[in-house]
Design a protein around this motif. Structure first.
Motif, PDB file in Angstrom:
ATOM      1  N   THR A  18       2.080 -13.559  14.973  1.00 61.00           N
ATOM      2  CA  THR A  18       1.726 -12.575  13.949  1.00 61.00           C
ATOM      3  C   THR A  18       2.042 -13.099  12.281  1.00 61.00           C
ATOM      4  O   THR A  18       1.205 -12.652  11.621  1.00 61.00           O
ATOM      5  CB  THR A  18       2.462 -11.309  14.172  1.00 61.00           C
ATOM      6  OG1 THR A  18       4.027 -11.519  14.268  1.00 61.00           O
ATOM      7  CG2 THR A  18       1.922 -10.644  15.577  1.00 61.00           C
ATOM      8  N   ARG A  19       3.019 -13.841  12.295  1.00 58.24           N
ATOM      9  CA  ARG A  19       3.375 -14.206  11.040  1.00 58.24           C
ATOM     10  C   ARG A  19       2.149 -15.438  10.481  1.00 58.24           C
ATOM     11  O   ARG A  19       1.904 -15.210   9.445  1.00 58.24           O
ATOM     12  CB  ARG A  19       4.780 -15.153  10.954  1.00 58.24           C
ATOM     13  CG  ARG A  19       5.982 -14.390  11.263  1.00 58.24           C
ATOM     14  CD  ARG A  19       6.119 -12.876  10.676  1.00 58.24           C
ATOM     15  NE  ARG A  19       7.147 -11.889  11.148  1.00 58.24           N
ATOM     16  CZ  ARG A  19       7.034 -11.325  12.249  1.00 58.24           C
ATOM     17  NH1 ARG A  19       5.740 -10.759  12.608  1.00 58.24           N
ATOM     18  NH2 ARG A  19       8.061 -10.417  12.750  1.00 58.24           N
ATOM     19  N   GLU A  21      -0.699 -15.310  11.207  1.00 65.26           N
ATOM     20  CA  GLU A  21      -2.067 -14.572  11.253  1.00 65.26           C
ATOM     21  C   GLU A  21      -1.746 -13.954   9.812  1.00 65.26           C
ATOM     22  O   GLU A  21      -3.005 -13.862   9.005  1.00 65.26           O
ATOM     23  CB  GLU A  21      -2.279 -13.350  12.175  1.00 65.26           C
ATOM     24  CG  GLU A  21      -3.543 -12.805  12.066  1.00 65.26           C
ATOM     25  CD  GLU A  21      -3.644 -11.440  11.130  1.00 65.26           C
ATOM     26  OE1 GLU A  21      -4.565 -11.218  10.682  1.00 65.26           O
ATOM     27  OE2 GLU A  21      -2.473 -11.187  11.041  1.00 65.26           O
ATOM     28  N   THR A  22      -0.612 -13.239   9.475  1.00 66.29           N
ATOM     29  CA  THR A  22      -0.617 -12.894   8.264  1.00 66.29           C
ATOM     30  C   THR A  22      -0.853 -13.701   6.960  1.00 66.29           C
ATOM     31  O   THR A  22      -1.472 -13.378   5.790  1.00 66.29           O
ATOM     32  CB  THR A  22       0.601 -12.088   7.943  1.00 66.29           C
ATOM     33  OG1 THR A  22       0.745 -10.854   9.082  1.00 66.29           O
ATOM     34  CG2 THR A  22       0.959 -11.372   6.714  1.00 66.29           C
ATOM     35  N   GLU A  23      -0.155 -14.938   7.097  1.00 66.20           N
ATOM     36  CA  GLU A  23      -0.177 -15.890   6.044  1.00 66.20           C
ATOM     37  C   GLU A  23      -1.352 -16.489   5.858  1.00 66.20           C
ATOM     38  O   GLU A  23      -2.067 -16.736   4.699  1.00 66.20           O
ATOM     39  CB  GLU A  23       1.164 -16.981   6.510  1.00 66.20           C
ATOM     40  CG  GLU A  23       2.294 -16.576   6.494  1.00 66.20           C
ATOM     41  CD  GLU A  23       3.297 -17.545   6.984  1.00 66.20           C
ATOM     42  OE1 GLU A  23       2.840 -18.633   7.783  1.00 66.20           O
ATOM     43  OE2 GLU A  23       4.678 -17.117   7.143  1.00 66.20           O
ATOM     44  N   TRP A  25      -4.415 -14.923   6.669  1.00 63.52           N
ATOM     45  CA  TRP A  25      -5.462 -13.860   6.256  1.00 63.52           C
ATOM     46  C   TRP A  25      -5.142 -13.880   4.646  1.00 63.52           C
ATOM     47  O   TRP A  25      -6.068 -13.859   3.914  1.00 63.52           O
ATOM     48  CB  TRP A  25      -5.183 -12.579   6.977  1.00 63.52           C
ATOM     49  CG  TRP A  25      -6.174 -11.611   6.313  1.00 63.52           C
ATOM     50  CD1 TRP A  25      -5.796 -10.826   5.328  1.00 63.52           C
ATOM     51  CD2 TRP A  25      -7.150 -10.920   7.094  1.00 63.52           C
ATOM     52  NE1 TRP A  25      -6.943  -9.875   5.002  1.00 63.52           N
ATOM     53  CE2 TRP A  25      -7.717 -10.062   6.337  1.00 63.52           C
ATOM     54  CE3 TRP A  25      -7.681 -11.472   8.319  1.00 63.52           C
ATOM     55  CZ2 TRP A  25      -8.802  -9.397   6.550  1.00 63.52           C
ATOM     56  CZ3 TRP A  25      -8.911 -10.710   8.555  1.00 63.52           C
ATOM     57  CH2 TRP A  25      -9.359  -9.745   7.855  1.00 63.52           C
ATOM     58  N   ASP A  26      -3.713 -13.819   4.126  1.00 62.50           N
ATOM     59  CA  ASP A  26      -3.671 -13.612   3.062  1.00 62.50           C
ATOM     60  C   ASP A  26      -4.241 -14.912   2.183  1.00 62.50           C
ATOM     61  O   ASP A  26      -4.490 -14.515   0.941  1.00 62.50           O
ATOM     62  CB  ASP A  26      -2.025 -13.580   2.478  1.00 62.50           C
ATOM     63  CG  ASP A  26      -1.670 -12.099   3.079  1.00 62.50           C
ATOM     64  OD1 ASP A  26      -2.343 -11.173   3.568  1.00 62.50           O
ATOM     65  OD2 ASP A  26      -0.283 -12.054   3.189  1.00 62.50           O
TER      66      ASP A  26
END
Length: 157
Positions: A18-19, A21-23, A25-26
């Motif tokens: 999840t971390r 994916e967030t990084e 995506w951003d």
């Protein structure tokens, strides 16, 4: 010990995924906005249309694992930007078929290069091509283990 014997062993994996994916995506979203003027969510919807061809909002929702309502709002924004158009679906009067406009196709082509460059920046130092392929296969296996069988979808409708 097989990690399936210890369910607590999966939380660190969940957290890392999840971390990441967030990084990712951003990072990709920021470059797309900066270099192409389009956010990642819109780009992803446009890629579905570019790949599938004339398709319905439902097809985008299915491809992106989002709700039909969310996909509809997403496509409203893509259409308002002039990147896709809707036409009546001759096979189902209740839905429209979406197609990229020439401007949308141009944005997808430009954005694809930006996305590929940013992802290469992230993955090339860490993974070989074979390792990336293996990781993709493993993630696909996890996802498919929780997808209903085709027969189950029809029976449940």
């Amino acid at each position: 010990m097989d990690s399936r014997d210890d369910p607590a062993a999966f939380y660190p994996l969940f957290s890392a995924l999840t971390r990441l994916e967030t990084e990712l995506w951003d990072a990709v979203d920021a470059r797309l906005r900066d270099e192409c003027g389009v956010p990642l969510g819109r780009y992803e919807a446009m890629v579905v249309v570019a790949t599938v061809g004339a398709c319905r909002v439902f097809d985008i929702a299915s491809a992106l694992s989002i709700t039909v309502g969310g996909a509809s709002k997403l496509i409203d924004r893509v259409e308002a930007a002039g990147f896709c158009s809707r036409k009546m679906n001759p096979g189902d009067r209740r839905s429209s078929l979406l197609e990229l406009t020439p401007a949308g196709a141009a944005v997808v082509d430009q954005a694809r290069q930006v996305v590929e460059a940013e992802l290469a920046r992230w993955f090339t130092p860490a993974l070989t091509t074979q390792e990336a392929s293996t990781l993709l296969e493993l993630l696909a296996r996890v996802r498919s283990a929780h997808q209903p069988a085709p027969d189950a979808k029809v029976a449940g409708q």
